[in-house]
Enzyme design. Structure first.
Site, PDB file in Angstrom:
ATOM      1  N   ASP A   1       0.702  -1.250   0.035  1.00  0.00           N
ATOM      2  CA  ASP A   1      -0.006  -0.055   0.054  1.00  0.00           C
ATOM      3  C   ASP A   1       0.888   1.383  -0.006  1.00  0.00           C
ATOM      4  O   ASP A   1       2.038   1.257   0.857  1.00  0.00           O
ATOM      5  CB  ASP A   1      -0.922  -0.075   1.264  1.00  0.00           C
TER       6      ASP A   1
ATOM      7  N   ASN B   1     -12.837  -3.053   2.581  1.00  0.00           N
ATOM      8  CA  ASN B   1     -13.782  -1.722   2.691  1.00  0.00           C
ATOM      9  C   ASN B   1     -14.765  -1.784   1.493  1.00  0.00           C
ATOM     10  O   ASN B   1     -14.330  -1.777   0.365  1.00  0.00           O
ATOM     11  CB  ASN B   1     -12.977  -0.423   2.895  1.00  0.00           C
TER      12      ASN B   1
ATOM     13  N   GLY C   1     -15.693   3.101   4.014  1.00  0.00           N
ATOM     14  CA  GLY C   1     -14.360   3.701   3.729  1.00  0.00           C
ATOM     15  C   GLY C   1     -13.575   3.389   2.558  1.00  0.00           C
ATOM     16  O   GLY C   1     -12.464   3.497   2.420  1.00  0.00           O
ATOM     17  N   GLN C   2     -14.276   2.845   1.440  1.00  0.00           N
ATOM     18  CA  GLN C   2     -13.643   2.458  -0.002  1.00  0.00           C
ATOM     19  C   GLN C   2     -13.179   3.704  -0.628  1.00  0.00           C
ATOM     20  O   GLN C   2     -14.281   4.645  -0.895  1.00  0.00           O
ATOM     21  CB  GLN C   2     -14.552   1.466  -0.556  1.00  0.00           C
TER      22      GLN C   2
ATOM     23  N   HIS D   1     -10.262  -4.860  -3.034  1.00  0.00           N
ATOM     24  CA  HIS D   1      -9.149  -5.427  -2.296  1.00  0.00           C
ATOM     25  C   HIS D   1      -9.099  -5.659  -0.981  1.00  0.00           C
ATOM     26  O   HIS D   1     -10.153  -5.386  -0.353  1.00  0.00           O
ATOM     27  CB  HIS D   1      -8.096  -4.415  -2.553  1.00  0.00           C
TER      28      HIS D   1
ATOM     29  N   HIS E   1      -6.924  -5.554   2.500  1.00  0.00           N
ATOM     30  CA  HIS E   1      -5.894  -5.033   2.892  1.00  0.00           C
ATOM     31  C   HIS E   1      -5.160  -5.988   4.211  1.00  0.00           C
ATOM     32  O   HIS E   1      -5.868  -6.460   4.872  1.00  0.00           O
ATOM     33  CB  HIS E   1      -6.316  -3.879   4.056  1.00  0.00           C
TER      34      HIS E   1
END
Ligand code: DGP
Length: 114
Positions: free
Chosen positions: A30, A87, A93-94, A100, A102
């Site tokens: 990230d 998310n 909170g995307q 994806h 995390h």
């Protein structure tokens, strides 16, 4: 999806620190880490949100979770664990609309989130 930043990473149009790649999935660091280990796992197929998943995607979702487990073992997270987060849309909170997970670790995460 040419305008999708993660599709651009898949197509090597923009750089990323790629940790793992096969026919179906990719894992890379990230750009804005929240933990010493912060890896994003994505399907190579463009799927915008978890709501867009179909039963056809069950194999790739399984591969993403299994890849997360393998990377967590490889990164030495077995003893203390890690968190795997997806998310979804505004309340989740995307910010990047290519699904994806995390994989975050090497620090403690409280629950529930604030
Ligand atoms: P989310 O908020 O759950 O949609 O997470 C998107 C994540 O993607 C966020 O933690 C930052 C990361 N990110 C956004 N753009 C890039 C990029 O161009 N490269 C990399 N490596 N990560 C990115």
């Amino acid at each position: 999806m040419p305008e999708c930043i993660f599709c651009k990473i898949i197509n090597k149009e923009i750089p990323a620190e790629i940790i793992y790649e096969d026919e179906q999935v990719m894992a890379f660091k990230d750009v804005n880490p929240v933990a010493p280990v912060h890896i994003l796992l994505i399907p190579k197929k463009h799927i915008a949100t978890l709501f867009d998943l179909t039963t056809e995607d069950s194999d790739v979702i399984g591969q993403l979770v299994l890849t997360a487990k393998k990377l967590a073992v490889k990164l030495g997270l077995e003893e203390k664990g890690f968190r795997l987060v997806a998310n979804c849309k505004e309340d989740g909170g995307q910010t990047v609309f290519h699904i994806h997970f995390h994989l975050v670790g090497e620090r403690f995460f409280a629950w529930p989130p604030g």
